[in-house]
Design a protein around this motif. Sequence first.
Motif, mmCIF file in Angstrom:
data_model
loop_
_atom_site.group_PDB
_atom_site.id
_atom_site.type_symbol
_atom_site.label_atom_id
_atom_site.label_comp_id
_atom_site.label_asym_id
_atom_site.label_seq_id
_atom_site.Cartn_x
_atom_site.Cartn_y
_atom_site.Cartn_z
ATOM 1 N N ILE A 18 43.271 59.103 9.235
ATOM 2 C CA ILE A 18 43.708 57.483 9.238
ATOM 3 C C ILE A 18 45.207 57.697 9.052
ATOM 4 O O ILE A 18 45.462 57.838 8.033
ATOM 5 C CB ILE A 18 42.737 56.642 8.583
ATOM 6 N N THR A 21 45.833 51.125 8.714
ATOM 7 C CA THR A 21 44.759 50.333 8.527
ATOM 8 C C THR A 21 45.332 48.923 8.669
ATOM 9 O O THR A 21 46.285 48.676 8.419
ATOM 10 C CB THR A 21 43.996 50.478 7.331
ATOM 11 N N ASP A 22 44.253 47.897 8.852
ATOM 12 C CA ASP A 22 44.460 46.637 8.968
ATOM 13 C C ASP A 22 44.491 45.862 7.568
ATOM 14 O O ASP A 22 44.179 46.401 6.451
ATOM 15 C CB ASP A 22 43.671 45.763 9.815
ATOM 16 N N LYS A 24 42.288 44.220 6.329
ATOM 17 C CA LYS A 24 40.846 44.431 5.571
ATOM 18 C C LYS A 24 40.569 45.830 5.281
ATOM 19 O O LYS A 24 39.043 46.078 5.113
ATOM 20 C CB LYS A 24 39.875 43.879 6.720
ATOM 21 N N GLY A 25 41.198 46.629 5.534
ATOM 22 C CA GLY A 25 41.105 48.013 5.412
ATOM 23 C C GLY A 25 40.390 49.178 6.548
ATOM 24 O O GLY A 25 40.138 50.122 6.250
ATOM 25 N N LYS A 26 40.385 48.224 7.603
ATOM 26 C CA LYS A 26 39.838 48.965 8.711
ATOM 27 C C LYS A 26 40.870 49.804 9.353
ATOM 28 O O LYS A 26 41.779 49.604 9.730
ATOM 29 C CB LYS A 26 39.148 47.836 9.680
ATOM 30 N N ALA A 27 40.461 50.761 9.804
ATOM 31 C CA ALA A 27 41.259 51.717 10.449
ATOM 32 C C ALA A 27 41.635 51.210 11.892
ATOM 33 O O ALA A 27 40.791 51.111 12.648
ATOM 34 C CB ALA A 27 40.715 53.199 10.407
ATOM 35 N N VAL A 28 43.066 51.235 12.008
ATOM 36 C CA VAL A 28 43.435 50.825 13.497
ATOM 37 C C VAL A 28 44.355 51.925 14.022
ATOM 38 O O VAL A 28 44.706 51.715 15.641
ATOM 39 C CB VAL A 28 44.235 49.571 13.296
ATOM 40 N N TYR A 30 44.894 56.454 14.362
ATOM 41 C CA TYR A 30 44.681 57.873 13.881
ATOM 42 C C TYR A 30 45.497 58.790 14.395
ATOM 43 O O TYR A 30 46.197 58.620 15.264
ATOM 44 C CB TYR A 30 43.203 58.390 14.493
ATOM 45 N N THR A 52 41.398 55.210 17.858
ATOM 46 C CA THR A 52 40.316 55.981 17.361
ATOM 47 C C THR A 52 40.264 57.203 17.236
ATOM 48 O O THR A 52 41.303 57.802 17.781
ATOM 49 C CB THR A 52 38.972 55.338 18.313
#
Length: 476
Positions: A18, A21-22, A24-28, A30, A52
């Motif tokens: 990764i 991340t955004d 919120k900690g979501k991977a955006v 890779y 992704t």
Amino acid sequence: MSRAPLPIGTWGSISTRIEKTDAKGKAVSYLSKANFRDHDGHVRDVTAFGKTKTAAERRLLQKLQDRARTNTSGELTAMHKINHLLDLWEKRFEGLIADGKRSPTSLDTYRRSLKNHIRPALGELRIGEATTPRLDTVLTKIKTAAGAPTAKTCRAIISGAMKLAVRYGALTVNPVREVDTIEAAPKNPPRALTGEEVSLLRKSLAADDRAVEADLPDLATFMLATGVRIGESLAVLWHQVDLETGAVTITHTIARIKGEGLIRKSTKSKAGERVLHLPNWAIAMLRTRHAAGIRLDNPVFADMIGSYRDPSNTRRALRTALSPVGNTARRDLGTTLRTLRRQAGLSREQVANTLAWPKTRIELAETGRIKVDHQLVTELLTAYRITLDDHPDLVTQVDQATQPADSDKLAWIRSHALRKTTATALDQAGHTARQIADQLGQAKVSITQDIYLHRQAANPAAAQALEHAFDDPDLL
């Protein structure tokens, strides 16, 4: 024990992490990475990003595959644009010309196709994007827009360029190899002059002051006697003519090269270098010219100052001479049309632009060198704001001018028709295709048979042979 090195042009395992991340900690984002051993032996990191994990790995794999196609010199890769490949192909062709293996006129032809068709359609693509389906689509469009001959030329150029890409390692196979063959019926099937047409041609040229001034009667006689190309005729020097043995040596041709002007260059191939024996009527013509005074290093068919003639200008002069002069009524109508145009205060160029005609068509109509009909005259007069039906005398003149003339039979003839006539005459005299090809200076007999010879009637001896083979009455 040390680990074995990667083979050149291959890569190791792909790792992905990764990268971003955004809130919120979501991977955006890779990042995928792999070690690649280049063709110089060095191992380098190759990376690629994606939204992704799968997208990043797929993009990296594509980059690795493209990099693997890099040639050993690093001069060309699958990621280079096709315009770069075409530049390399042109330079290589220039080298072949310098070595005497290719003709400079061929490069002029190829450059026109490159400029008008190939570069606009393919130039900005990457070499790796030149797939067989894409090239097939492009060539099909060129055939539709410009015709089969142009499409064939483009196919040959693209194939040569892609072959170069394979040799440099940018591609593994030539994608043009599986492109559909371009086929089309010949626009003008082989046609030779009949004996009657040859006589009419020679009489017509001899009676035409402009043709005599352009030295066309003797040139046509020489071409009929030898079957040589028009450029080869214009390149013959007097020291190559042996009037004692009645032979002429063909070694060169005249061509106009962009940026260089007229040049005398070697023939298209080694087969073009030949010694031809002349019929007596051609020798008599050359003796007459020789008696008028010559210099051994001058062309036999020179221009007004004794230099080389331009083949294109000579072809144009021949076309003009063979345009149907017709009868006196046709010439008189042309004079009338010219007078009416001038009275209207119009130039030929203005009329041509109004009617969307070539300017030469106006000139041919006004000199009586084109077959006219009521529609053509009506369109011209409309541009002059004249109604044909309002002028009965002019209608009568048009009726008389539209009558056929003997010279109309010559309108189809071009310089190559003389070459085909010579080939057909030799064929009818029983010469083999190989002998005729040698006379014409062609390496491939198939070209002689397909393009220059009339298809003869079926073998008349076949019936007699079959008669003897199957004359058993029990077979009936």
